[in-house]
Scaffold this active site. Sequence first.
Site, short mmCIF file in Angstrom:
data_model
loop_
_atom_site.label_atom_id
_atom_site.label_comp_id
_atom_site.label_asym_id
_atom_site.label_seq_id
_atom_site.Cartn_x
_atom_site.Cartn_y
_atom_site.Cartn_z
N ASP A 163 0.81 -1.22 0.00
CA ASP A 163 0.00 0.00 0.00
C ASP A 163 0.84 1.27 0.00
O ASP A 163 0.30 2.37 -0.14
CB ASP A 163 -0.98 0.02 1.18
N TYR A 241 10.07 4.24 2.59
CA TYR A 241 11.09 3.33 3.12
C TYR A 241 12.49 3.71 2.68
O TYR A 241 13.47 3.23 3.26
CB TYR A 241 10.76 1.90 2.71
#
Length: 435
Positions: A163, A241
Amino acid sequence: MRLAILGGGGFRVPLVHGALLAGGGVTELVLHDVEPGRLAAIERVLAEQAAGAKTAPRVRTTTDLAAALSDVDFVFSAIRVGGLRGRRLDEQIAHAEGVLGQETVGAGGIAYGLRTVPVAVDLARKIKELAPEAWVINFTNPAGMVTEAMAAHLGERVIGICDSPVGLCRRVARALKIDPATAWFDYAGLNHLGWLRAVRVGGEDVLPRLLADAGALESFEEGKLFGADWLRALGALPNEYLHYYYFAREAVSPQSRGAQLLEQQRGFYAEPSLASWERTRLEREATYMAETREGERDDLEGGGYEKVACALMRAIAYGERTTLILNVRNGSALPGVPGDAVVEVPCVVDANGARPLAAEPLPGHALGLVTAVKAVERATIEAATTGSREAALRAFALHPLVDSVSVARRLLDAYAAAHPELGYLASSRSRGAKR
């Protein structure tokens, strides 16, 4: 339509069930897990969740994998090998060496992959045998690595989802004040290692407009996380990330996300209810990636995986052609990446599955990072499927966030000692000491 969820006692299963209650054509939902107590807890929550719903799938639970896979159309793989206790150990071992312990990035991600890939491959073999016509949607982290390992047995019938890209695109559209349905989002990379490089509306790339507006850029999560100056220098918006790579020193923290989640969920599983699940979920979302952010998360929409998974399932089941950012085999879509490597790129999805769309080449700095991390993923898969200690050592030592072969050796020995299922990776000296 029948759907099986492997890892059906997992905390996020009610998110999927909630999406199914809103529509999607699933008539039976089969939950499989190796822990009966967790299955019973989630089954109770789903029963409360379905109360008053106009239509709800029949829910069945089982610890028998063959029974779970019998006559299913779709399989969601959402397993967690070793549970949150395993994640906590992964993080603690990495932190002791002063390197990142996050479960999908760096040493923690490699350790999690080494534990998970053998189980995922075994599941892929059994799905191919027992439900060869089923489509497999992989939620299991590290999602790109696990999907690639399963694809060796399931081919194009396994598709990985995440997601993070859709969340980034949604937030960028909000900052630009555009309807995301009218835009094309040029996103490419690997799972948890991708970049949004352009946002095209009516043929015009409007991303430079956002990059030039510091106020708008820093009004959402990624802008706050990376800072306007760095995003302008990149000329792109990275997946959240990538903070672990671009701010590696700042990201290493002794805090354990696994320990935090274990504590959060302990109370829920002891006395499960829809209300306690919802409270725990909101606390979980509010603390997501807290070690990399200042202040509170600005996007607490529940999950996101379930929305991508249900859109993907509908597109395949009903031939509802759509475009989604997914983890699939590359083919020739992303230049510079092997054809059989799993990448995260926009795909056209219909009744024939997901097909990656041709993408512009990544810039040198991004391709270099993708190439290095893909080599680590493949070494991890090799170690997990062949038992090669040399491949495992190579995975740890070559990761950009592990700065020493000596550290890599100590990490490998520590993980092999901490996790019984990784004992085969112990050094000959360690095995001799145990005897």
